[in-house]
Motif scaffolding. Sequence first.
Motif, PDB file in Angstrom:
ATOM      1  N   LYS A  81       0.847  -1.195   0.000  1.00  0.00           N
ATOM      2  CA  LYS A  81       0.000   0.000   0.000  1.00  0.00           C
ATOM      3  C   LYS A  81       0.879   1.240   0.000  1.00  0.00           C
ATOM      4  CE  LYS A  81      -4.256  -1.616   2.240  1.00  0.00           C
ATOM      5  NZ  LYS A  81      -5.216  -1.364   3.344  1.00  0.00           N
ATOM      6  N   LEU A  82       0.616   2.124  -0.911  1.00  0.00           N
ATOM      7  CA  LEU A  82       1.368   3.365  -0.987  1.00  0.00           C
ATOM      8  C   LEU A  82       1.169   4.211   0.268  1.00  0.00           C
ATOM      9  CD1 LEU A  82       3.154   5.325  -2.565  1.00  0.00           C
ATOM     10  CD2 LEU A  82       1.100   6.187  -3.715  1.00  0.00           C
ATOM     11  N   ARG A  83      -0.017   4.154   0.842  1.00  0.00           N
ATOM     12  CA  ARG A  83      -0.294   4.918   2.072  1.00  0.00           C
ATOM     13  C   ARG A  83       0.660   4.537   3.188  1.00  0.00           C
ATOM     14  NH1 ARG A  83      -3.902   4.248   6.734  1.00  0.00           N
ATOM     15  NH2 ARG A  83      -4.604   2.248   5.911  1.00  0.00           N
ATOM     16  N   TYR A  84       0.933   3.247   3.321  1.00  0.00           N
ATOM     17  CA  TYR A  84       1.841   2.797   4.364  1.00  0.00           C
ATOM     18  C   TYR A  84       3.245   3.369   4.171  1.00  0.00           C
ATOM     19  CZ  TYR A  84      -1.674  -0.681   5.782  1.00  0.00           C
ATOM     20  OH  TYR A  84      -2.810  -1.296   6.231  1.00  0.00           O
ATOM     21  N   THR A  85       3.691   3.355   2.924  1.00  0.00           N
ATOM     22  CA  THR A  85       5.024   3.891   2.628  1.00  0.00           C
ATOM     23  C   THR A  85       5.100   5.377   2.949  1.00  0.00           C
ATOM     24  OG1 THR A  85       5.513   2.255   0.918  1.00  0.00           O
ATOM     25  CG2 THR A  85       6.705   4.339   0.791  1.00  0.00           C
ATOM     26  N   GLY A 205      -2.011  11.874   8.433  1.00  0.00           N
ATOM     27  CA  GLY A 205      -2.252  10.970   7.313  1.00  0.00           C
ATOM     28  C   GLY A 205      -3.695  10.540   7.160  1.00  0.00           C
ATOM     29  N   ASP A 206      -4.327  10.156   8.266  1.00  0.00           N
ATOM     30  CA  ASP A 206      -5.668   9.582   8.178  1.00  0.00           C
ATOM     31  C   ASP A 206      -6.782  10.518   8.628  1.00  0.00           C
ATOM     32  OD1 ASP A 206      -4.676   7.291   7.126  1.00  0.00           O
ATOM     33  OD2 ASP A 206      -4.815   6.098   8.957  1.00  0.00           O
ATOM     34  N   GLN A 207      -6.433  11.629   9.292  1.00  0.00           N
ATOM     35  CA  GLN A 207      -7.447  12.572   9.738  1.00  0.00           C
ATOM     36  C   GLN A 207      -7.472  13.849   8.898  1.00  0.00           C
ATOM     37  OE1 GLN A 207      -9.808  12.322  12.390  1.00  0.00           O
ATOM     38  NE2 GLN A 207      -9.261  10.166  12.212  1.00  0.00           N
ATOM     39  N   VAL A 208      -6.306  14.381   8.594  1.00  0.00           N
ATOM     40  CA  VAL A 208      -6.232  15.638   7.841  1.00  0.00           C
ATOM     41  C   VAL A 208      -6.224  15.374   6.336  1.00  0.00           C
ATOM     42  CG1 VAL A 208      -4.880  17.723   7.417  1.00  0.00           C
ATOM     43  CG2 VAL A 208      -5.044  16.794   9.743  1.00  0.00           C
ATOM     44  N   VAL A 209      -5.228  14.654   5.860  1.00  0.00           N
ATOM     45  CA  VAL A 209      -5.115  14.364   4.421  1.00  0.00           C
ATOM     46  C   VAL A 209      -6.072  13.257   4.000  1.00  0.00           C
ATOM     47  CG1 VAL A 209      -3.504  13.727   2.574  1.00  0.00           C
ATOM     48  CG2 VAL A 209      -2.701  15.080   4.523  1.00  0.00           C
ATOM     49  N   PHE A 217      -4.060   5.671  -2.880  1.00  0.00           N
ATOM     50  CA  PHE A 217      -3.043   5.381  -1.860  1.00  0.00           C
ATOM     51  C   PHE A 217      -3.281   4.057  -1.140  1.00  0.00           C
ATOM     52  CE2 PHE A 217      -3.252  10.010  -2.286  1.00  0.00           C
ATOM     53  CZ  PHE A 217      -1.945  10.271  -2.625  1.00  0.00           C
ATOM     54  N   GLU A 218      -4.386   3.393  -1.461  1.00  0.00           N
ATOM     55  CA  GLU A 218      -4.648   2.090  -0.863  1.00  0.00           C
ATOM     56  C   GLU A 218      -4.184   0.959  -1.764  1.00  0.00           C
ATOM     57  OE1 GLU A 218      -6.429   1.292   2.380  1.00  0.00           O
ATOM     58  OE2 GLU A 218      -5.239   3.122   2.457  1.00  0.00           O
ATOM     59  N   ASN A 219      -3.546   1.281  -2.864  1.00  0.00           N
ATOM     60  CA  ASN A 219      -3.084   0.288  -3.828  1.00  0.00           C
ATOM     61  C   ASN A 219      -1.564   0.143  -3.771  1.00  0.00           C
ATOM     62  OD1 ASN A 219      -5.596  -0.434  -5.017  1.00  0.00           O
ATOM     63  ND2 ASN A 219      -5.606   1.523  -6.099  1.00  0.00           N
ATOM     64  N   PRO A 220      -1.056  -0.994  -4.272  1.00  0.00           N
ATOM     65  CA  PRO A 220       0.397  -1.202  -4.325  1.00  0.00           C
ATOM     66  C   PRO A 220       1.029  -0.407  -5.453  1.00  0.00           C
ATOM     67  CG  PRO A 220      -0.741  -3.101  -5.223  1.00  0.00           C
ATOM     68  CD  PRO A 220      -1.809  -2.190  -4.686  1.00  0.00           C
ATOM     69  N   PHE A 221       1.672   0.687  -5.130  1.00  0.00           N
ATOM     70  CA  PHE A 221       2.215   1.611  -6.118  1.00  0.00           C
ATOM     71  C   PHE A 221       3.236   0.940  -7.030  1.00  0.00           C
ATOM     72  CE2 PHE A 221       5.577   4.666  -7.296  1.00  0.00           C
ATOM     73  CZ  PHE A 221       4.829   5.535  -8.070  1.00  0.00           C
TER      74      PHE A 221
END
Length: 235
Positions: A81-85, A205-209, A217-221
């Motif tokens: 997940k791109l979000r994790y990175t 990351g999860d509240q503002v953006v 961003f939930e996919n494998p970039f």
Amino acid sequence: MAGMNMKFQVLENKGFRWFLLAYIFFLIAGLFVLALTSYGDVVLFINRFSRMEWDRTADWITRIGLGSTAVIVALGFALYKLRYTLMLLFNLALVGLLTGIFKNLLFSNIARPLKYFDPEAFHRMVRLFDYNLLHSFPSGHSMTIFAVMSLLAYFVGKKYAGLFFVYIAVVVGLTRIYLLQHFFIDVLAGSLLGIICTLTTIWLGDQVVKLNNRHLFENPFLVRQIRRSFSTFFW
């Protein structure tokens, strides 16, 4: 209201909640130790159990807390997940910023154990590297490992993950004392600052953006980019 939502979302995450509960126990126990002992006593106590056959293992474990190791882990998550990175890299950037402020601006002259104590005070020395003598407070390795492990617990969201990751973080932090690189207060302060970095990262990351609500961003970039490259090449 945003702060309340942030608090409840984090506490609803089982991984982070159990990480935090176990960490609070470690923190309270650590504060009692600091209150009941003199500065540096924990270093000398742990050094009594130092053995040559354990040195290399402690050195390898402590490397888990290196920023370079954490960056490799963060980039590896781009396969999932791109979000994790992005959140891991941002978390590490916060750790780096705080480390620079504390070590180079606020507490630049704080001596490390080898400079603070006479060498004869130690049961034995660990001779795997050149010892650092200054910039002791706080422990950068501890900041990094607690920031990364707490964020990973949040990502996994399971009780076992929270307990497992806090165990790794504590062990890595204690190796900094075993290797005579830091005092216990350095590790304890670093751990707290690392978790503060994680809370800031989750909030942004999860509240503002709101990266968790964005499909991109939930996919494998990296996987997506590799597939596009292959498609372009063959077609």
